[in-house]
Design an enzyme around this catalytic site. Structure first.
Site, PDB file in Angstrom:
ATOM      1  CG  HIS A 263      -2.042   0.881   1.259  1.00  0.00           C
ATOM      2  ND1 HIS A 263      -2.353   1.719   0.224  1.00  0.00           N
ATOM      3  CD2 HIS A 263      -2.956   1.166   2.236  1.00  0.00           C
ATOM      4  CE1 HIS A 263      -3.393   2.465   0.568  1.00  0.00           C
ATOM      5  NE2 HIS A 263      -3.778   2.150   1.785  1.00  0.00           N
ATOM      6  CG  HIS A 302      -4.253   0.948  -8.939  1.00  0.00           C
ATOM      7  ND1 HIS A 302      -5.559   0.885  -8.528  1.00  0.00           N
ATOM      8  CD2 HIS A 302      -3.617   1.743  -8.046  1.00  0.00           C
ATOM      9  CE1 HIS A 302      -5.699   1.619  -7.444  1.00  0.00           C
ATOM     10  NE2 HIS A 302      -4.541   2.145  -7.119  1.00  0.00           N
ATOM     11  CG  ASP A 358       3.037   4.619  -4.920  1.00  0.00           C
ATOM     12  OD1 ASP A 358       3.052   5.763  -4.447  1.00  0.00           O
ATOM     13  OD2 ASP A 358       2.357   3.688  -4.476  1.00  0.00           O
TER      14      ASP A 358
END
Ligand code: ACO
Length: 422
Positions: A263, A302, A358
């Site tokens: 996460h 994702h 990210d």
């Protein structure tokens, strides 16, 4: 009904038709018809645990909106503080409301001296700053015992303000302690991202002068990370909140969920991966290893987005602005090459794997001087406003305590055997 599903109980031959509303069906109708038959759904991939009016995501189209406002418009034109107001209150503030909100947050940036002395500085010298943050947030509940009065609107509001305001102070304090540096008190002449930079980097100068480009970049990253509907940490917030725990305890649980590498730790994994690849020439060999299933391409893929993550595009633009100030991060070329190779490779295209938020955010944080163990902490600072918006929504909905069913797969009944006979 045009949009509906029909369920037939083959034991009785009876059927019911259930309408599809917003892409789903309500479990209530299912439950009334099928009695005690439940739905086995590990990781909740097919279960909506709540109704929410906060964040909208369309993963196929790559759309993200807070309270209806597209994320790119907010990133370009708003500030994190205003977005936090939007998430919490549901509407953008007018000028007066924004000024009052800014003042409220600003006067609550300081932490109780005992939070600093007993908690932040009580940790071992090499404690991970995220471990410190999780514990310090939980400890706040003992400093504000009135936070338990969650049915009182004013008390609720005060804890929301405190949490949003104190997160940067706790985050920077955790970092300074882990580096053996003295704690820096908030400078309330600065805005929220500037203040964080000051508390992180100030040494002996009378006043720290944050670089406006870097402060703005941090603010944009905070906007992008402020909420993302029912992710792991928000689900933890709602689950703990549903027991009517105080908001500090629920926020500590959410932050703990964010600590995990799947996460909040993914941008750290990206930096480690890019460092390990080492040079642009090594990219094809690394991609072959990913395709052989030996490793994952960190920062790609994702659960929800099956298209380019809309946040990743904004982060990439922000990276360019940051590198003009800090100098180009040498890992950027490897990242760009990886993206180019992956987006043209059948393996990634067929699985609909695109860069997520990210993929580039770690490069920015690293270039700004943040160590990798601060990355999840930087994520937690703005996400607290999303967690709290969900917590308030949950309380307003009068939700029942979260208590899923389970599929029992253990032993059948068996008699206890005394230890000497085993
Ligand atoms: N690299 C290589 N292959 C991948 C990747 C990846 N990053 N992500 C998914 N795949 C492949 C899987 O191997 C699988 O292939 P298969 O069908 O041949 O078995 C397929 O794509 C589907 O993958 P799942 O694991 O089922 O996807 P899931 O939705 O469960 O996982 C996740 C999503 C955890 C984000 C995953 O894509 C991943 O591990 N990515 C890397 C870590 C990462 O970047 N995490 C950050 C997420 S964003 C956030 O939390 C803020």
């Amino acid at each position: 009904m045009a949009e509906s599903v029909t369920i037939t109980d083959n034991r009785s031959g009876e059927s019911i038709e259930i309408p599809i509303v917003n892409g789903g069906i309500e479990a209530d109708a299912w439950r009334k018809f099928l009695g005690d038959i439940w739905f086995y759904d590990p990781a909740f991939t097919t279960t909506a645990g709540c109704a929410s009016a906060i964040t909208f995501i369309d993963g196929d189209e790559g759309i993200l909106r807070y309270r209806g406002y597209p994320i790119d418009q907010l990133a370009e034109q708003s500030t994190y503080l205003e977005v936090a107001y939007l998430l919490i209150h549901g509407e953008l503030p007018d000028a007066e409301q924004l000024e009052k909100w800014r003042e409220e947050i600003t006067i609550h940036t300081f932490i109780h001296e005992n939070v600093r002395k007993r908690f932040l500085e009580g940790f071992h010298h090499d404690a991970h700053p995220m471990g410190i943050l999780v514990s310090a947030v939980a400890a706040l509940s003992t400093f504000y015992p009135e936070a338990k009065e969650i049915s009182d609107d004013e008390t609720r509001h005060l804890q929301v303000i405190r949490l949003i305001a104190k997160m940067p102070t706790l985050a920077a304090g955790a970092y300074r302690h882990s580096r053996g540096m003295p704690f820096v008190y908030p400078d309330n002449e600065l805005n929220l991202p500037e203040n964080l930079l000051s508390m992180m980097w100030k040494v002996a100068e009378p006043r720290y002068e944050p670089d406006p480009v870097l402060a703005k970049a941090l603010d944009v990253l905070f906007i992008l990370h402020a909420d993302h509907e029912q992710n792991c940490s928000t689900t933890a917030m709602r689950t703990v909140g549903s027991s009517l725990a105080d908001p500090y305890s629920a926020t500590a649980a959410a932050a703990a969920a964010l600590y995990g590498p799947r996460h909040g730790g993914a941008n750290e994994a990206v930096i480690r991966m890019l460092t390990q690849i080492g040079s642009v020439d090594e990219v094809p060999a690394f991609v072959d290893r990913v395709k052989a299933g030996e490793t994952r391409l960190q920062g790609f893929g994702h659960r929800v987005y099956k298209n380019y993550d809309p946040r990743a595009r904004i982060v990439k633009e922000t990276a360019d602005q940051v590198f003009e100030v800090t100098g180009r991060n040498p890992l950027l070329d490897i990242a760009l090459k990886l993206e180019e190779v992956a987006l043209n490779d059948e393996y990634f295209v067929s699985r609909r794997l695109y860069p997520n938020v990210d993929f580039y955010s770690g490069l920015i944080y690293q270039s700004m001087g943040f160590p990798v163990d601060m990355f999840p902490v930087l994520f937690a600072i703005p996400r607290v406003s999303g967690w709290l918006a969900h917590w308030l929504e949950l309380l307003d909905q009068g939700s029942r305590i979260a208590r899923p069913r389970q599929l029992y797969v253990g032993a059948d009944e068996r008699p206890y055997v005394p230890v000497e006979q085993r």
